[in-house]
Design an enzyme around this catalytic site. Structure first.
Site, PDB file in Angstrom:
ATOM      1  N   CYS A 110      31.987  29.412  44.899  1.00 52.15           N
ATOM      2  CA  CYS A 110      31.898  28.455  44.112  1.00 52.15           C
ATOM      3  C   CYS A 110      31.322  28.218  42.797  1.00 52.15           C
ATOM      4  CB  CYS A 110      31.006  27.302  44.889  1.00 52.15           C
ATOM      5  SG  CYS A 110      31.748  26.956  46.466  1.00 52.15           S
TER       6      CYS A 110
ATOM      7  N   ARG B  67      35.028  32.501  40.915  1.00 55.06           N
ATOM      8  CA  ARG B  67      33.885  32.500  42.092  1.00 55.06           C
ATOM      9  C   ARG B  67      34.538  31.488  43.210  1.00 55.06           C
ATOM     10  NH1 ARG B  67      28.857  33.110  40.090  1.00 55.06           N
ATOM     11  NH2 ARG B  67      28.034  31.829  41.844  1.00 55.06           N
TER      12      ARG B  67
ATOM     13  N   TRP C 153      34.951  27.525  47.082  1.00 54.31           N
ATOM     14  CA  TRP C 153      35.168  28.583  47.955  1.00 54.31           C
ATOM     15  C   TRP C 153      34.947  28.103  49.298  1.00 54.31           C
ATOM     16  CZ3 TRP C 153      32.853  31.904  51.508  1.00 54.31           C
ATOM     17  CH2 TRP C 153      33.881  32.899  51.903  1.00 54.31           C
TER      18      TRP C 153
ATOM     19  N   ASN D  70      27.095  24.739  44.975  1.00 55.47           N
ATOM     20  CA  ASN D  70      27.304  26.134  45.548  1.00 55.47           C
ATOM     21  C   ASN D  70      26.135  26.469  46.467  1.00 55.47           C
ATOM     22  OD1 ASN D  70      27.098  29.296  43.595  1.00 55.47           O
ATOM     23  ND2 ASN D  70      27.950  28.843  45.751  1.00 55.47           N
ATOM     24  N   GLY D  71      26.323  26.968  47.667  1.00 48.66           N
ATOM     25  CA  GLY D  71      25.528  27.574  48.397  1.00 48.66           C
ATOM     26  C   GLY D  71      25.742  26.811  50.119  1.00 48.66           C
TER      27      GLY D  71
ATOM     28  N   GLU E 112      37.506  53.341  49.343  1.00 46.33           N
ATOM     29  CA  GLU E 112      37.421  52.116  47.916  1.00 46.33           C
ATOM     30  C   GLU E 112      38.977  52.057  47.730  1.00 46.33           C
ATOM     31  OE1 GLU E 112      35.741  50.075  46.705  1.00 46.33           O
ATOM     32  OE2 GLU E 112      36.673  49.714  44.663  1.00 46.33           O
TER      33      GLU E 112
ATOM     34  N   LYS F  97      40.888  48.427  47.830  1.00 46.87           N
ATOM     35  CA  LYS F  97      41.642  47.955  46.574  1.00 46.87           C
ATOM     36  C   LYS F  97      42.595  47.505  47.164  1.00 46.87           C
ATOM     37  CE  LYS F  97      39.015  47.071  44.652  1.00 46.87           C
ATOM     38  NZ  LYS F  97      37.624  47.292  44.512  1.00 46.87           N
TER      39      LYS F  97
ATOM     40  N   GLU G 242      42.711  44.355  49.435  1.00 44.71           N
ATOM     41  CA  GLU G 242      42.161  43.007  48.689  1.00 44.71           C
ATOM     42  C   GLU G 242      43.309  42.323  48.109  1.00 44.71           C
ATOM     43  OE1 GLU G 242      37.456  43.558  47.385  1.00 44.71           O
ATOM     44  OE2 GLU G 242      38.988  44.980  46.418  1.00 44.71           O
TER      45      GLU G 242
ATOM     46  N   HIS H  71      40.756  62.293  65.130  1.00 40.84           N
ATOM     47  CA  HIS H  71      39.917  61.503  66.435  1.00 40.84           C
ATOM     48  C   HIS H  71      40.529  60.142  66.335  1.00 40.84           C
ATOM     49  CE1 HIS H  71      37.674  64.829  66.592  1.00 40.84           C
ATOM     50  NE2 HIS H  71      37.132  65.050  65.455  1.00 40.84           N
TER      51      HIS H  71
ATOM     52  N   LYS I 294      34.802  36.334  43.983  1.00 38.77           N
ATOM     53  CA  LYS I 294      34.234  37.598  43.336  1.00 38.77           C
ATOM     54  C   LYS I 294      32.643  37.814  43.596  1.00 38.77           C
ATOM     55  CE  LYS I 294      34.087  40.502  39.842  1.00 38.77           C
ATOM     56  NZ  LYS I 294      34.844  41.756  40.252  1.00 38.77           N
TER      57      LYS I 294
END
Ligand code: G6P
Length: 611
Positions: free
Chosen positions: A2, A27, A74, A100-101, A484, A488, A491, A507, A606
Site C-alpha cells: 500500500c 508498493r 495491496w 497502510n498497515g 535466489e 526470481k 516471482e 533425496h 515490493k
C-alpha cells in the site's frame, strides 16, 4: 505494501497525487483511489486495477481541487475491488481516510460501531477507522485533530495514514505507527507520502515521522505532535535524490534497468570502503561497533525474501574468514520463537527497503533481549536504518522493480566488505586480504562482461519460457544463488521453481526429473566442481535438460550439458555476485516471453509492511 500520498497547496492536487501514486505503485497495485475536497465536500474516485485505470476516471472537473489524498492498495482485508479500494469514508461522508498497515482489533471496533448504528460499506479494516474518527469528531465539537488523535488511541495494529475532513478544507492529517510516513515541505504547499519517491520531484526537504506521531499539514505550516498531544521538534532533512534514478531510463522495465545498473551499483557499494593497499575495508557506519562484532560469540543474520538469501551467503563468508558462528533466521520466525539472545550476540538485519514489518519486529526483539543490533539497508532514513544501533547502507539507489536484483548484489557486497574487515582484524593475512580486495575491485567489469551476453541468455530463455517447472541446483556459496535464481523465476514468471543444494537432489527432487524438466546448475570451478559434475550426470541420465552457469574457459562442461552461460572466475566467496546475474536475466527474459507484468507481478509487493 500500500502506498499513500497526500497534497495540500495551491496547485491542482489530482495530477500531483496520480504522479505520486505511480511512483508508489511498486508498493501495491491491485486497486487505487483519490479523494479531494471542493466546496466543503469530499470527491472520491476509486477503481480496481492499476493507477493508469484510475487516471482515466479524472476529467477537467477536478482542476480546482488543491487538497487531496491518494492510495494504491495491496489487499489484506477484503478482495481487491473498487468498494474495498481506499480512500474510505465514514457514515456522514465528511471524513475520508487512506491507510497502510493493519488494524488488528478492527473486528471488535466494528462490532461496537455497528451497535452504535454505523453502517459499513466495505470489508476492510480501514473503514473502521473512518467511522471511529467520526465518533470522536461528533463527540468533540467537530475538532478534527482531536478526533484523529483520540481514535488512534483505540487502535491496535499498524498504520501509516492520511485523513481529510470536508469541514476542514485547509488541513490534511497524517499519522504513523509501524508503517512509514514522510512529510515533504514545499513553498505554500506540503506533502505526505509512504516514501520519498512520491514527493521528490516537488521537494527535497523532508522529515520522517516516528511511531505515534501525527502531522497536521496546512498550506503554509506543518505541526508534528505525538498522539498524546505533545509537540515534537523534527529535524528537516535534505535528501540527495535524483529523479532520473526512479525513471526507467530507456529500458523496457525497471527490473531490466536495475539488472543492467549492477556494475555501477556494485561499485557504489564499495566506493570509499575498499582499501586495496592494506587489503581491508572501512565501514564508517559500524566502525565504532567493531568490538562487539569481533568479540561476539554468535552472529545472527535475519531477513526476508531475497535479503534472506544474501544473509545465507553472509553466513558462509563470515564463518569461513572470521571464524565466528553465524545463524541465519527468517525474520518472521525469529520474532515469534523466543530466540536465545544475549549481550554477546550481534543481530544483523538485512533489508532493501528497511521497512519489512517482520524484519523490523525481529530488530525490536533483538534489542529487547539486549543484543547489539546492526542493519544493512538500502533505503536511507528507513525504519530499520533508524532503529538499529549502527549499520551499513548499500548505496545501490532506489530499487523499484518488485523482484529485487541490484539490492541483492549490493547486500552480498556489503557482507563481503564486512568479512574482509573483520577477517583482517582476526586471522586473515595481509596478502590474502589484498588478493580478496583486488578481486572485489574487479567485480564491476566482470559483471559488465556477463551483461554483454544478455542476448545469448535471452535465446535460452525463449526456448524454456513455456516450461511448467524448473530446478536450480548449486553447492557451497552457490547454493543460496540457486535459491535466489528460483525465487526470481517464481516471482515474475509464475513458473514453479525450486532451489536446492545440488547433493540433496538425490533425496527428493530427482523424482521430478524427465525430459520436460529444465535444471539450472551453478557449476563454476570451485571446491565443489567435481561433485557438481556428478550431479549433472545424474540429471542427464534421466533425460533432464541442463543449463549450466560455468566458469569462462571450461569447454569440457559444454559437452555434458544442453546450454552453458559463462561467467568470469573470481574468489569463491565472491562468485555469487557473478553467478546470480545470468539467473536474473534468465528469469527476466522468460517472464517477458510469457507476457508477464515484470515490474509488478501479481500478488506481490515490493515492501511488505504488514505481517
Ligand atoms: C518482498 C519483496 C522482495 C524482498 C522481500 C524483503 O517480498 O518482493 O523482493 O526481497 O520483500 O524485503 P526487504 O526490503 O526487507 O529486503
Amino acid at each position: 505494501m500500500c502506498g499513500i500520498v497526500g497534497y495540500i497547496g495551491c496547485r491542482e492536487a489530482v495530477p500531483i497525487l496520480i504522479d505520486g501514486l505511480k511512483r508508489l505503485e511498486y508498493r501495491g497495485y491491485d486497486s487505487a483511489g483519490i479523494a479531494t475536497i471542493r466546496d466543503n465536500e469530499l470527491k472520491i474516485k476509486k477503481k480496481a486495477g492499476k493507477i493508469s485505470q484510475l487516471e482515466q476516471l479524472f476529467s477537467s472537473d477536478f482542476n480546482d481541487d488543491t487538497i487531496g489524498i491518494g492510495h494504491t492498495r495491496w489487499a489484506t482485508h477484503g478482495e481487491p475491488n473498487s468498494v474495498n479500494a481506499h480512500p474510505h469514508l465514514d457514515g456522514s461522508g465528511k471524513i475520508s481516510i487512506i491507510h497502510n498497515g493493519i488494524i488488528e482489533n478492527y473486528y471488535t471496533l466494528k462490532k461496537e460501531l455497528i451497535e452504535k448504528g454505523h453502517v459499513f460499506r466495505s470489508e476492510t479494516d480501514t473503514e473502521v477507522l473512518a467511522h471511529l474518527i467520526q465518533e470522536f469528531y461528533n463527540a468533540n465539537g467537530n475538532d478534527f485533530e482531536k478526533a484523529v488523535r483520540f481514535a488512534l488511541t483505540q487502535v491496535e495494529g499498524t498504520y501509516g495514514l492520511g485523513v481529510l475532513c470536508s469541514d476542514h478544507p485547509d488541513v490534511l492529517i497524517g499519522a504513523r505507527r509501524g508503517s512509514p510516513l514522510v512529510v515533504g515541505y514545499g513553498e505554500g504547499e506540503n506533502f505526505l507520502a509512504s516514501d520519498v519517491c512520491a514527493v521528490v520531484n516537488h521537494t527535497k526537504k523532508v522529515t520522517y515521522l516516528e511511531d505515534n506521531e501525527i502531522a497536521i499539514l496546512e498550506r503554509d505550516n506543518v505541526t508534528i505532535k505525538t498522539t498524546e498531544d505533545q509537540l515534537v521538534e523534527k529535524h528537516v532533512e535534505k535528501i540527495a535524490f535524483d529523479i532520473e534514478k526512479i525513471e526507467k531510463g530507456g529500458h523496457a522495465h525497471f527490473m531490466l534497468k536495475e539488472i543492467m545498473e549492477q556494475p555501477q551499483t556494485i561499485f557504489d557499494t564499495m566506493r570509499g570502503r575498499l582499501l586495496l593497499e592494506e587489503g581491508t575495508a572501512k565501514l564508517g557506519g559500524i566502525q565504532h561497533d567493531l568490538e562487539s562484532l569481533l568479540y561476539a560469540r554468535r552472529v545472527l543474520l535475519t531477513a526476508c525474501g531475497t535479503s534472506w538469501h544474501a544473509a545465507l551467503i553472509g553466513e558462509y563468508m563470515l564463518e569461513e574468514y572470521v571464524r565466528v558462528p553465524v545463524e541465519v533466521e527468517y525474520a518472521s520466525e525469529f520474532r515469534y520463537r523466543d530466540p536465545i539472545l544475549d549481550r554477546d550476540t550481534v543481530v544483523i538485519a538485512i533489508s532493501q527497503s528497511g521497512e519489512t514489518a517482520d524484519t523490523l519486529a525481529a530488530i525490536r526483539e533483538g534489542k529487547q533481549k539486549r543484543a547489539k543490533v546492526l542493519g544493512i539497508c538500502n533505503v536511507v532514513g528507513s525504519s530499520i536504518a533508524r532503529e538499529t544501533d549502527a549499520g551499513v547502507y548499500l548505496h545501490a539507489g532506489p530499487e523499484i522493480g518488485v523482484a529485487s536484483t541490484k539490492a541483492f548484489t549490493s547486500q552480498v557486497m556489503v557482507l563481503s566488505l564486512m568479512t574482509l574487515l573483520l577477517g583482517r582484524m582476526t586471522s586473515m593475512s595481509s596478502s590474502k586480504g589484498r588478493e580478496i580486495a583486488q578481486e572485489m575491485a574487479s567485480l564491476p567489469q566482470k559483471v559488465e562482461k556477463i551483461l554483454s551476453h544478455a542476448e545469448e541468455i535471452k535465446k535460452i530463455a525463449v526456448q524454456y519460457a513455456h516450461s511448467q517447472n524448473f530446478l536450480y541446483l548449486g553447492r557451497g556459496y552457490n547454493f543460496p544463488v540457486a535459491l535466489e535464481g528460483a525465487l526470481k523465476l517464481k516471482e515474475i514468471s509464475y513458473i514453479h521453481a525450486e532451489g536446492y543444494p545440488a547433493a540433496e537432489m538425490k533425496h527428493g527432487p530427482i523424482a521430478l526429473i524427465d525430459n520436460n524438466m529444465p535444471v539450472v546448475f551453478i557449476a563454476t570451478k570451485d571446491s565443489t566442481y567435481d561433485k557438481i559434475l556428478s550431479n549433472i550426470e545424474e540429471v542427464k541420465a534421466r533425460q533432464g535438460r541442463v543449463i549450466a552457469i560455468a566458469t569462462e574457459g571450461d569447454t569440457e562442461i559444454s559437452k555434458q550439458v544442453d546450454h552453458v552461460i559463462y561467467v568470469p572466475q573470481s574468489y569463491e566467496m565472491l562468485m555469487p555476485i557473478l553467478t546470480i546475474i545470468p539467473l536474473q536475466l534468465l528469469a527476466y527474459y522468460i517472464a517477458v516471453e510469457r507476457g508477464c507484468d515484470v515490474d509488478q507481478p501479481r500478488n506481490l509487493a515490493k515492501s511488505v509492511t504488514v505481517e
